[in-house]
Design a protein around this motif. Structure first.
Motif, short mmCIF file in Angstrom:
data_model
loop_
_atom_site.label_atom_id
_atom_site.label_comp_id
_atom_site.label_asym_id
_atom_site.label_seq_id
_atom_site.Cartn_x
_atom_site.Cartn_y
_atom_site.Cartn_z
N CYS A 123 2.38 15.58 -5.12
CA CYS A 123 1.71 15.26 -3.94
C CYS A 123 2.77 15.40 -2.86
O CYS A 123 3.85 15.91 -2.87
CB CYS A 123 1.52 13.70 -3.86
N GLU B 175 1.82 11.56 1.28
CA GLU B 175 1.00 10.71 0.55
C GLU B 175 2.08 9.74 -0.36
O GLU B 175 1.49 8.63 -0.93
CB GLU B 175 0.32 11.58 -0.53
N HIS C 281 1.59 5.70 -1.00
CA HIS C 281 1.41 5.23 -2.40
C HIS C 281 2.33 4.12 -3.13
O HIS C 281 2.16 3.45 -3.67
CB HIS C 281 1.34 6.51 -3.59
N ALA D 254 -4.34 8.58 3.78
CA ALA D 254 -3.32 8.45 2.56
C ALA D 254 -4.16 8.09 1.38
O ALA D 254 -3.95 7.28 0.77
CB ALA D 254 -2.20 7.71 2.94
N ARG D 255 -5.44 8.61 1.26
CA ARG D 255 -6.10 8.38 0.25
C ARG D 255 -7.34 9.44 0.26
O ARG D 255 -7.67 9.97 1.39
CB ARG D 255 -6.79 7.16 0.21
N ASP E 4 -5.73 10.07 -7.58
CA ASP E 4 -6.81 9.14 -7.26
C ASP E 4 -7.66 8.58 -8.29
O ASP E 4 -8.14 7.69 -8.33
CB ASP E 4 -7.86 10.12 -6.43
#
Lengths: 159, 159
Positions: A68, A72, A76, B13-14, B20
């Motif tokens: 990523c 991101e 996270h 950010a998803r 995911d």
DNA sequence: TCATATCATATGAATTTTCATATGAAAAGG
DNA sequence: CCTTTTCATATGAAAATTCATATGATATGA
């Protein structure tokens, strides 16, 4: 002489003084923060014993699910971007992760695990799973599902 | 020109890249940490806007329920003791808390709010309650109870 | 195709946190 | 009592984090 027992030192700190039936004890955000910290404490100790800081471990664990970008990853791992950039500097030096500019967009930097990093990760993965299983031992499957669902709902609400 | 909107920047950010539906998304400790962070983010922004850091605010909130010692405070606010001692130095200088040696045991230091500290606190208390109410709007009372119970169980398990 | 705005990451100085250990107070043992 | 141990908090140097902003890449619009 005493073998030194670093694990489980954060044990007491409850049951006397004030602060046992006050406002905080019913406050959701407090319960969340504290549950997160308490539930993770022993696993975090194990992680540190293996030579990783908790943020480093989070970064590597996230990469387990695939590469990523820096942004991101920051979202996270709940870090600010400059904090992460500096952590990545150290991790790259330590040979745990690799940075490479995204060929499709020169602004982005893609992160991946090095073989060394992957090895660390693979060693910690089963440990983590066992640890979670231990945590959830006292709950019924339905309770676990309900808890995770509620947590996901809280997460999504923020986004 | 754009009024500057510091709140709600941590929004996207998803939904793309990897990460995911991986391992992490089902991992309890991850859900806890992230739910805690996401659910608190906006309130924390409000706190900072009023000139308090989050750790400071935690200290003051804890004192709302009554005085306590440095060690108890460290456990309650999830800080290490030296970190707290230095935060207390700053807060004492800023006139928000007061330290006094426990008359019953000269090793302990008792913490209390100053009038200034209490004023800050009183201003933030209703805000926090409203915020929590907003958070829990989408849940039934039974769900809320179940969630809080589950969280308390996790907390106690650690102790 | 140039400005110009926007987006992603990096950088630097100042602040905060951490790790190891020091200090000083109470308990325990002889 | 006096020594030794344990306990609670403080301290200091090193490391990590933060805030503001710089840098460099890509969209956008005249």
């Amino acid at each position: 002489m005493t073998e030194k027992t670093p694990l489980k030192k954060r044990s007491r700190a409850r049951g006397h003084g004030a602060n046992d039936t006050g406002f905080l004890d019913g406050f959701l955000l407090y319960l969340l923060a504290r549950a997160s910290a308490e539930a993770s404490a022993d696993l975090h100790d194990m992680v540190r014993k293996r030579g990783l800081s908790v943020p480093e471990w989070r970064v590597m664990f996230t990469l387990h699910d695939g590469p990523c970008t820096v942004g991101e990853m920051a979202a996270h791992t709940l870090m600010q971007q400059p904090t992460l950039t500096k952590l990545l500097d150290r991790m790259e030096t330590a040979g745990r992760v690799k940075r490479q500019v995204d060929p499709a967009d020169g602004r982005r930097v893609l992160l991946t695990l090095t073989p060394t990093g992957r090895a660390h990760n693979d060693a910690l993965m089963p440990l983590s799973k066992d640890y979670e299983a231990g945590l959830l031992a006292g709950y019924t499957p339905a309770e676990v599902t309900a808890l995770k669902t509620a947590l996901r709902k809280l997460i999504d609400r923020g986004n």
